[in-house]
Design a protein around this motif. Structure first.
Motif, PDB file in Angstrom:
ATOM      1  N   ALA A  32       0.830  -1.215   0.000  1.00 22.31           N
ATOM      2  CA  ALA A  32       0.000   0.000   0.000  1.00 22.31           C
ATOM      3  C   ALA A  32       0.863   1.263   0.000  1.00 22.31           C
ATOM      4  CB  ALA A  32      -0.931  -0.004   1.216  1.00 22.31           C
ATOM      5  N   LEU A  64       2.899 -18.464  -0.914  1.00 23.89           N
ATOM      6  CA  LEU A  64       2.053 -19.661  -1.004  1.00 23.89           C
ATOM      7  C   LEU A  64       2.727 -20.783  -1.792  1.00 23.89           C
ATOM      8  CD1 LEU A  64      -0.834 -20.926  -0.676  1.00 23.89           C
ATOM      9  CD2 LEU A  64      -1.391 -19.884  -2.881  1.00 23.89           C
ATOM     10  N   PHE A  69       3.548 -20.141   6.915  1.00 27.08           N
ATOM     11  CA  PHE A  69       4.035 -19.797   5.566  1.00 27.08           C
ATOM     12  C   PHE A  69       3.783 -18.325   5.261  1.00 27.08           C
ATOM     13  CE2 PHE A  69       0.053 -19.595   3.122  1.00 27.08           C
ATOM     14  CZ  PHE A  69      -0.824 -20.246   3.984  1.00 27.08           C
ATOM     15  N   ILE A 109      -3.816   3.139   5.350  1.00 26.83           N
ATOM     16  CA  ILE A 109      -4.169   2.407   4.127  1.00 26.83           C
ATOM     17  C   ILE A 109      -3.639   0.979   4.216  1.00 26.83           C
ATOM     18  CG2 ILE A 109      -4.302   4.458   2.643  1.00 26.83           C
ATOM     19  CD1 ILE A 109      -1.447   3.891   1.718  1.00 26.83           C
ATOM     20  N   LYS A 127      -8.198  -8.194   4.354  1.00 25.80           N
ATOM     21  CA  LYS A 127      -6.868  -7.591   4.317  1.00 25.80           C
ATOM     22  C   LYS A 127      -6.150  -8.249   3.150  1.00 25.80           C
ATOM     23  CE  LYS A 127      -6.622  -6.381   9.178  1.00 25.80           C
ATOM     24  NZ  LYS A 127      -6.922  -4.965   8.935  1.00 25.80           N
TER      25      LYS A 127
HETATM   26  C1  LIG Z   1       0.866 -16.027   2.182  1.00 24.43           C
HETATM   27  C2  LIG Z   1       0.171 -14.789   1.690  1.00 24.43           C
HETATM   28  C3  LIG Z   1      -0.541 -14.825   0.509  1.00 24.43           C
HETATM   29  C4  LIG Z   1      -1.198 -13.682   0.047  1.00 24.43           C
HETATM   30  N1  LIG Z   1      -1.875 -13.745  -1.139  1.00 24.43           N
HETATM   31  C5  LIG Z   1      -2.532 -12.657  -1.597  1.00 24.43           C
HETATM   32  C6  LIG Z   1      -3.216 -12.696  -2.837  1.00 24.43           C
HETATM   33  O1  LIG Z   1      -3.219 -13.713  -3.565  1.00 24.43           O
HETATM   34  N2  LIG Z   1      -3.885 -11.565  -3.239  1.00 24.43           N
HETATM   35  C7  LIG Z   1      -3.884 -10.430  -2.484  1.00 24.43           C
HETATM   36  O2  LIG Z   1      -4.508  -9.445  -2.894  1.00 24.43           O
HETATM   37  N3  LIG Z   1      -3.239 -10.374  -1.293  1.00 24.43           N
HETATM   38  C8  LIG Z   1      -2.558 -11.441  -0.842  1.00 24.43           C
HETATM   39  N4  LIG Z   1      -1.862 -11.376   0.354  1.00 24.43           N
HETATM   40  C9  LIG Z   1      -1.999 -10.181   1.210  1.00 24.43           C
HETATM   41  C10 LIG Z   1      -1.122  -9.021   0.783  1.00 24.43           C
HETATM   42  O3  LIG Z   1       0.212  -9.423   0.626  1.00 24.43           O
HETATM   43  C11 LIG Z   1      -1.236  -7.929   1.840  1.00 24.43           C
HETATM   44  O4  LIG Z   1      -2.597  -7.670   2.108  1.00 24.43           O
HETATM   45  C12 LIG Z   1      -0.580  -6.645   1.376  1.00 24.43           C
HETATM   46  O5  LIG Z   1       0.800  -6.855   1.214  1.00 24.43           O
HETATM   47  C13 LIG Z   1      -0.860  -5.528   2.380  1.00 24.43           C
HETATM   48  O6  LIG Z   1      -0.112  -4.403   2.055  1.00 24.43           O
HETATM   49  P1  LIG Z   1       0.320  -3.372   3.200  1.00 24.43           P
HETATM   50  O7  LIG Z   1       1.090  -2.317   2.501  1.00 24.43           O
HETATM   51  O8  LIG Z   1      -0.840  -3.013   4.027  1.00 24.43           O
HETATM   52  O9  LIG Z   1       1.311  -4.210   4.151  1.00 24.43           O
HETATM   53  P2  LIG Z   1       2.723  -4.830   3.778  1.00 24.43           P
HETATM   54  O10 LIG Z   1       2.855  -5.036   2.312  1.00 24.43           O
HETATM   55  O11 LIG Z   1       2.875  -6.006   4.671  1.00 24.43           O
HETATM   56  O12 LIG Z   1       3.766  -3.692   4.168  1.00 24.43           O
HETATM   57  C14 LIG Z   1       3.971  -3.261   5.481  1.00 24.43           C
HETATM   58  C15 LIG Z   1       5.373  -2.666   5.574  1.00 24.43           C
HETATM   59  O13 LIG Z   1       5.527  -2.016   6.830  1.00 24.43           O
HETATM   60  C16 LIG Z   1       6.809  -2.285   7.334  1.00 24.43           C
HETATM   61  N5  LIG Z   1       6.743  -2.156   8.799  1.00 24.43           N
HETATM   62  C17 LIG Z   1       5.889  -2.773   9.657  1.00 24.43           C
HETATM   63  N6  LIG Z   1       6.132  -2.404  10.924  1.00 24.43           N
HETATM   64  C18 LIG Z   1       7.159  -1.527  10.879  1.00 24.43           C
HETATM   65  C19 LIG Z   1       7.873  -0.787  11.870  1.00 24.43           C
HETATM   66  N7  LIG Z   1       7.579  -0.863  13.183  1.00 24.43           N
HETATM   67  N8  LIG Z   1       8.901   0.008  11.471  1.00 24.43           N
HETATM   68  C20 LIG Z   1       9.225   0.122  10.151  1.00 24.43           C
HETATM   69  N9  LIG Z   1       8.572  -0.558   9.178  1.00 24.43           N
HETATM   70  C21 LIG Z   1       7.563  -1.356   9.534  1.00 24.43           C
HETATM   71  C22 LIG Z   1       7.123  -3.693   6.866  1.00 24.43           C
HETATM   72  O14 LIG Z   1       8.516  -3.917   6.791  1.00 24.43           O
HETATM   73  C23 LIG Z   1       6.459  -3.722   5.482  1.00 24.43           C
HETATM   74  O15 LIG Z   1       7.358  -3.398   4.457  1.00 24.43           O
HETATM   75  C24 LIG Z   1      -1.147 -12.491   0.816  1.00 24.43           C
HETATM   76  C25 LIG Z   1      -0.422 -12.453   2.004  1.00 24.43           C
HETATM   77  C26 LIG Z   1       0.239 -13.584   2.438  1.00 24.43           C
HETATM   78  C27 LIG Z   1       1.022 -13.532   3.727  1.00 24.43           C
END
Ligand SMILES: Cc1cc2nc3c(=O)[nH]c(=O)nc-3n(C[C@H](O)[C@H](O)[C@H](O)COP(=O)(O)OP(=O)(O)OC[C@H]3O[C@@H](n4cnc5c(N)ncnc54)[C@H](O)[C@@H]3O)c2cc1C
Length: 416
Positions: free
Chosen positions: A12, A47, A129, A288, A298
């Motif tokens: 995001a 996965l 995983f 976000i 999520k």
């Molecule tokens: C096994 C698996 C399969 C998935 N398959 C799908 C799929 O097929 N389709 C789909 O749409 N979604 C899928 N997802 C979900 C998707 O990957 C997440 O919903 C998405 O990455 C969320 O984005 P985000 O930016 O909110 O969080 P993230 O991409 O997790 O990013 C969060 C960031 O914040 C950083 N961070 C956290 N805490 C701190 C801190 N205290 N200090 C500094 N940095 C910090 C982390 O290092 C990370 O880079 C899957 C997830 C998993 C685990």
């Protein structure tokens, strides 16, 4: 200069700065991303790692390269936000001031929250995983597992990608069948939900797919602890499920600094308006992606659709105008079902997954709520889309809002 700080440069955060850097004048706006990790992980690829489909190198890229020019990256762990002083404090002592803050730190599996999980069985008989280390270790464990009881378990909801544990289960069933050991492996799917999934129509469909594959479903199971000596999951209502190999999705939680800063709910998710993603408590903070408490899945797809709406809203908000974009909770998720097939579900805050075609009515090419090869190929193609189209914030001809065109209410969908 106005200062925008984006906490978290994952799915995001990266999409948001890609879009905002184009819209916010560089002479007026400094944009900085803070992340604790120099590497960006493509989480949907996790996965496939346990089954040898992807290697770790297939799912990571340097984070800096994925951020657009004109966006600064600070590497460090966020320790606290002081919303009154408008400053973010890092664990290494750095302090960064902001005018606007976007929280995009996602959600993280927390095996430490379940008694017994991180005992001597962790990464010997208990694996996850949802992390790169876990998925890689599980690949070796699965190769060596040729008889016994595999239990796939969700500790509590919400989790990111709520279909991922089901996909893992379908892929494991196919994996053992291909290896010729399926008759020696019992598979049990354990969930705190009343059925296989959160949404009733999809839950009925996915439940019968478990049934057809002779995978036992243990529902309404709220895990209290793991008994390492008995090698069993124990629920709050004192049910016991023994395992030889446990694949767990630990409790998922937002980042601890959100709790420490008084910005979160009991699971450290930031309460926001579900249509604008603006914090309910602070007029200069948005959340976000997985970090917020909006009542939809999520998932990366949700983050993508929501960021489309958020980028426009943010620009209006900082210009002192009313926000006209309204996010509808749109999610779509491919569900791998094994043997080179997959399903696709598409839903939002108000509408259940329906049958039909996506994204083009009648033509597809993807079939909703049905097992098809095209859906599997769509899931694999998504990795390229993620790196080259979604993260750079390139426009794609998919509306952010869920469309009802070409969809029909589903009863029990015929998926053959
Ligand atoms: C096994 C698996 C399969 C998935 N398959 C799908 C799929 O097929 N389709 C789909 O749409 N979604 C899928 N997802 C979900 C998707 O990957 C997440 O919903 C998405 O990455 C969320 O984005 P985000 O930016 O909110 O969080 P993230 O991409 O997790 O990013 C969060 C960031 O914040 C950083 N961070 C956290 N805490 C701190 C801190 N205290 N200090 C500094 N940095 C910090 C982390 O290092 C990370 O880079 C899957 C997830 C998993 C685990």
């Amino acid at each position: 200069m106005r200062r925008l700080l984006v906490l978290g440069g994952g799915t995001a955060g990266t999409m948001a700065v890609s879009k905002l850097r184009r819209r916010l004048d560089r002479r007026d706006w400094q944009i900085t991303v803070i992340d604790q990790d120099s590497v960006h992980l493509y989480q949907p690829g996790l996965l496939f790692i346990p089954f040898g489909g992807y290697q770790p190198a297939d799912v990571v890229k340097p984070r800096r390269k994925l951020l657009p020019e004109g966006v600064d990256l600070v590497l460090g762990e966020i320790d606290r936000v002081d919303p009154a002083a408008r400053v973010v404090l890092l664990a290494d002592g750095q302090q960064l001031a902001y005018d606007y803050l976007v929280i995009a730190t996602g959600t993280t599996p927390r095996p430490d929250q379940t008694p017994g999980m991180l005992g001597p069985l962790w990464r010997t008989s208990i694996f996850d995983f949802y992390t790169l280390d876990g998925a890689t270790a599980l690949a070796s464990a699965l190769q060596a597992f040729d008889r016994g009881r595999l239990v796939v378990q969700i500790t509590d909801m919400p989790i990111k990608c709520p279909v991922a544990p089901l996909e893992f289960t379908f892929l494991a069933e196919a994996y053992f069948r291909r290896a010729g050991v399926r008759d020696r492996v019992e598979i049990v799917y354990v969930t705190p939900l009343p059925g296989a999934f959160t949404k009733p129509i999809a839950s009925a469909e996915l439940g019968s797919m478990l049934d057809e594959r002779k995978i036992a479903l243990e529902s309404d199971f709220l895990t209290e602890r793991i008994d390492g000596d008995a090698k069993a999951l124990i629920s709050y209502d004192e049910r016991e499920i023994p395992f030889d190999l446990l694949v767990t999705v630990p409790l998922n939680m937002g980042a601890d600094f959100i709790g420490r800063s008084g910005l979160g709910d009991e699971l450290n998710y930031v309460p926001v308006d579900r249509h604008t993603l603006l914090s309910k408590a602070h007029d200069n903070i948005f959340a976000i992606g997985d970090a917020s408490n909006i009542p939809t899945s999520k998932a990366g797809s949700v983050a993508h659709f929501a960021v489309d709406v958020f980028a426009g809203n943010f620009c209006q908000h900082v210009a002192g105008e009313p926000m006209t974009g309204s996010f509808d909770g749109h999610a779509n998720c491919f569900i791998e079902s094994g043997d080179g097939k997959g399903m696709l579900i598409d839903f939002n805050y108000d509408t259940e997954p329906l049958t039909g075609r996506y994204p083009v009515p009648v033509l597809g090419p993807f079939a909703l709520l049905k097992e098809r090869q095209a859906n599997h190929w769509g899931k694999l193609a998504f990795r390229w889309m993620y790196w080259h189209v979604l993260l750079p914030g390139r426009p794609i001809p998919l509306p952010a809002h869920m469309s009802m065109a070409g969809k029909h209410p589903a009863g029990r969908a015929a998926h053959r």
